[in-house]
Design an enzyme around this catalytic site. Structure first.
Site, PDB file in Angstrom:
ATOM      1  CD  GLU A  89      -2.800  -1.113   2.461  1.00  0.00           C
ATOM      2  OE1 GLU A  89      -3.900  -1.656   2.379  1.00  0.00           O
ATOM      3  OE2 GLU A  89      -2.382  -0.604   3.521  1.00  0.00           O
ATOM      4  CB  CYS A 102       3.212   7.445   3.192  1.00  0.00           C
ATOM      5  SG  CYS A 102       3.748   6.165   4.328  1.00  0.00           S
ATOM      6  CB  CYS A 109       8.039  -5.046   8.560  1.00  0.00           C
ATOM      7  SG  CYS A 109       9.469  -4.279   9.367  1.00  0.00           S
ATOM      8  CB  CYS A 113       7.445  -2.578  16.120  1.00  0.00           C
ATOM      9  SG  CYS A 113       9.079  -2.101  15.531  1.00  0.00           S
ATOM     10  CB  CYS A 116       4.087  -1.954  13.820  1.00  0.00           C
ATOM     11  SG  CYS A 116       4.085  -1.611  12.056  1.00  0.00           S
ATOM     12  CB  CYS A 330       2.604   6.516   7.914  1.00  0.00           C
ATOM     13  SG  CYS A 330       2.765   7.347   6.358  1.00  0.00           S
TER      14      CYS A 330
HETATM   15  N1  SAH Z   1       9.952   0.689   9.528  1.00  0.00           N
HETATM   16  C1  SAH Z   1      10.168   2.082   9.581  1.00  0.00           C
HETATM   17  C2  SAH Z   1       9.227   2.867   8.681  1.00  0.00           C
HETATM   18  C3  SAH Z   1       7.803   2.430   8.603  1.00  0.00           C
HETATM   19  S1  SAH Z   1       6.799   2.666  10.036  1.00  0.00           S
HETATM   20  C4  SAH Z   1      10.076   2.585  11.006  1.00  0.00           C
HETATM   21  O1  SAH Z   1       9.675   1.827  11.862  1.00  0.00           O
HETATM   22  O2  SAH Z   1      10.475   3.721  11.237  1.00  0.00           O
HETATM   23  C5  SAH Z   1       6.541   4.428  10.094  1.00  0.00           C
HETATM   24  C6  SAH Z   1       6.206   4.956  11.465  1.00  0.00           C
HETATM   25  O3  SAH Z   1       4.864   4.594  11.851  1.00  0.00           O
HETATM   26  C7  SAH Z   1       7.116   4.395  12.549  1.00  0.00           C
HETATM   27  O4  SAH Z   1       7.517   5.421  13.409  1.00  0.00           O
HETATM   28  C8  SAH Z   1       6.183   3.428  13.242  1.00  0.00           C
HETATM   29  O5  SAH Z   1       6.603   3.143  14.550  1.00  0.00           O
HETATM   30  C9  SAH Z   1       4.865   4.136  13.202  1.00  0.00           C
HETATM   31  N2  SAH Z   1       3.696   3.287  13.455  1.00  0.00           N
HETATM   32  C10 SAH Z   1       3.580   1.949  13.308  1.00  0.00           C
HETATM   33  N3  SAH Z   1       2.325   1.539  13.610  1.00  0.00           N
HETATM   34  C11 SAH Z   1       1.628   2.648  13.953  1.00  0.00           C
HETATM   35  C12 SAH Z   1       0.296   2.892  14.352  1.00  0.00           C
HETATM   36  N4  SAH Z   1      -0.610   1.913  14.438  1.00  0.00           N
HETATM   37  N5  SAH Z   1      -0.076   4.165  14.635  1.00  0.00           N
HETATM   38  C13 SAH Z   1       0.809   5.169  14.513  1.00  0.00           C
HETATM   39  N6  SAH Z   1       2.082   5.009  14.120  1.00  0.00           N
HETATM   40  C14 SAH Z   1       2.502   3.762  13.848  1.00  0.00           C
HETATM   41 FE1  SF4 Z   2       8.561  -2.678  10.770  1.00  0.00          FE
HETATM   42 FE2  SF4 Z   2       6.404  -1.563  11.786  1.00  0.00          FE
HETATM   43 FE3  SF4 Z   2       8.569  -1.757  13.273  1.00  0.00          FE
HETATM   44 FE4  SF4 Z   2       8.538  -0.019  11.216  1.00  0.00          FE
HETATM   45  S1  SF4 Z   2       7.257   0.062  13.063  1.00  0.00           S
HETATM   46  S2  SF4 Z   2      10.171  -1.469  11.763  1.00  0.00           S
HETATM   47  S3  SF4 Z   2       7.245  -1.163   9.778  1.00  0.00           S
HETATM   48  S4  SF4 Z   2       7.373  -3.492  12.487  1.00  0.00           S
END
Ligand code: SAH
Ligand code: SF4
Length: 339
Positions: A89, A102, A109, A113, A116, A330
Site C-alpha cells: 500500500e 508515503c 516487515c 514492533c 505495528c 502511515c
Molecule cells: N519501519 C520504519 C518505517 C515504517 S513505520 C520505522 O519503523 O520507522 C513508520 C512509522 O509509523 C514508525 O515510526 C512506526 O513506529 C509508526 N507506526 C507503526 N504503527 C503505527 C500505528 N498503528 N499508529 C501510529 N504510528 C505507527
Molecule cells: Fe517494521 Fe512496523 Fe517496526 Fe517499522 S514500526 S520497523 S514497519 S514493524
C-alpha cells in the site's frame, strides 16, 4: 529480466554505453519514463529502431497495478498488486503545502514492533526499486499531478532493503527523474545502526527520521525487538555523529501509547536522552488496530507530554492525523488484501 525502473541514471548510462550509444540517450529515455511517463519502449519516438529492440530484448517494462483506492477528505490509500500477486500500500496526503506520498519498502516487515500492523505480518520479500518508484508514478498518473514530497514510512523497514532504497532515492531526486528535492524526502528507520552509518556518508541531503518510541532500553526492547541488537546508547551516539557529519536535523518519532510510554517520567527521561541534540520530536497519536491491544494515549496526556518536552528545551510537534478513518495512517498499512 531486469526492469527499466530498476536503473539509476549512472547504471542506465553504463548499459547504453555497452550498446555503443551516446550518453545523451539516457537523458532522452529518462524524459520518456519520468516526464512524459510512457508505458512502452515503442512510444520513445526519438530512439532508433535498433536501440528500441535492444532495450526490449534486455529490459522489462512491467508495472505494478492499482487494485483499489480508498478516499477520505485529505487522504487516498492505494492498494497495489505486484506482478507476483503480493500486495502493498501507499498513501497520498494532501497538505496545504503540497502533495505527499508515503511509500512501502517491503512486503511485510521482520522487525516485529509490538504495536505495528506491518510487523505483524512477517517479511515476505524486499521490494525491487521499480516497485517503489512505480508507487509514485502510478499515483502521479492517477491524479495527473506532481508529487511534492515523499516519506518512506509505509510497510517495511527501508534500511533492511538498503540498496534498493538508495537507488530509489537517487531516481526520484534526480532532475531528469522525478526531480523531488532531497529536503522533501524522508526515510524512516527503526534504528539499524550500520545502515545509518552508511547513509550518513552519502552525498544526498535526504531527511532521516528515527522511530524511538521509548526513552530507555527496557521499554524500547519490549516495544521494538530491534533494540536488543542496537540498544539506545549506541543508537543515540550514532545519531550524534550523523548530526555532526551532515549538519542536518533528525526527526525522532515517538508513538503515544496509552499507559505504556506516555507518563511524565517518560517525557523527562526522553528530554534528558535528547538534550543538546539537533533533533525534533514528532509525537504520533497511535492508530488503534483491531488485531493489537495497544490504545492511543489521551489527548490531554499527549499535550502534557508535549509541554514537558517544550519546557525542557526540546523541539517537538504533534503529528497531524491523516486518514485514520480509512486505516491509511502511515505505519498502519497491511501487506495483505482484504484483511
Ligand atoms: N519501519 C520504519 C518505517 C515504517 S513505520 C520505522 O519503523 O520507522 C513508520 C512509522 O509509523 C514508525 O515510526 C512506526 O513506529 C509508526 N507506526 C507503526 N504503527 C503505527 C500505528 N498503528 N499508529 C501510529 N504510528 C505507527
Ligand atoms: Fe517494521 Fe512496523 Fe517496526 Fe517499522 S514500526 S520497523 S514497519 S514493524
Amino acid at each position: 529480466m531486469n526492469n527499466i525502473y530498476n536503473y539509476d541514471y549512472d547504471e542506465l548510462t553504463t548499459l547504453l554505453e555497452g550498446y555503443n550509444e551516446k550518453s545523451y540517450r539516457c537523458k532522452q529515455i529518462w524524459q520518456w519514463l519520468y516526464q512524459k511517463k510512457v508505458l512502452s519502449f515503442d512510444e520513445m519516438t526519438n530512439l532508433s529502431k535498433d536501440l528500441i529492440s535492444k532495450l526490449k530484448n534486455d529490459l522489462s517494462f512491467d508495472y505494478i497495478k492499482i487494485k483499489t483506492k480508498q478516499e477520505s477528505d485529505l487522504t487516498k490509500k492505494y492498494l497495489f498488486e505486484l506482478t507476483d500477486g503480493n500486495y502493498i500500500e501507499a498513501v497520498l496526503m494532501m497538505h496545504d503545502y503540497g502533495l505527499s506520498v508515503c511509500v512501502s519498502s517491503q512486503v511485510g516487515c521482520n522487525m516485529g514492533c509490538a504495536f505495528c500492523e506491518s510487523g505483524r505480518l512477517k517479511k515476505v520479500r524486499n521490494l525491487e526499486t521499480y516497485e517503489i518508484v512505480e508507487q509514485i508514478l502510478l499515483i502521479e498518473r492517477d491524479l495527473n499531478k506532481r508529487i511534492d514530497s515523499v516519506v518512506i514510512m509505509g510497510i517495511g523497514e527501508p534500511f533492511d532493503n538498503y540498496d534498493n532504497i538508495i537507488r530509489f532515492l537517487k531516481i526520484i531526486n534526480n532532475p531528469y527523474g522525478l526531480a523531488i528535492g532531497a529536503r522533501h524526502i524522508t526515510v524512516s528507520t527503526s534504528g539499524i545502526i550500520p545502515k545509518i552509518k552508511e547513509f550518513m556518508m552519502l552525498p544526498l541531503q535526504i531527511n532521516l527520521a528515527v522511530s524511538l518510541h521509548a526513552p530507555n532500553d527496557e521499554l524500547r526492547s519490549r516495544l521494538m525487538p530491534v533494540n536488543k541488537a542496537y540498544p539506545l546508547n549506541d543508537l543515540i551516539s550514532i545519531l550524534k555523529e550523523y548530526i555532526v557529519k551532515t549538519n542536518r536535523r533528525i526527526t525522532i518519532e515517538y508513538v503515544m501509547l496509552k499507559g505504556v510510554n506516555d507518563s511524565d517520567e517518560h517525557a523527562l527521561e526522553l528530554a534528558s536522552l535528547l538534550k543538546g541534540m539537533n533533533v525534533y520530536v514528532n509525537l504520533i497519536p497511535y492508530n488503534e488496530t483491531s488485531h493489537i491491544e495497544f490504545k492511543r494515549a489521551d489527548k490531554d496526556i499527549i499535550m502534557k507530554f508535549y509541554d514537558l518536552l517544550k519546557r525542557k528545551g526540546i523541539n517537538v510537534t504533534i503529528r497531524k492525523e491523516f486518514g485514520a478513518g480509512i486505516d491509511a495512517a502511515c505505519g498502519q498499512l497491511r501487506a495483505k488484501e482484504g484483511e
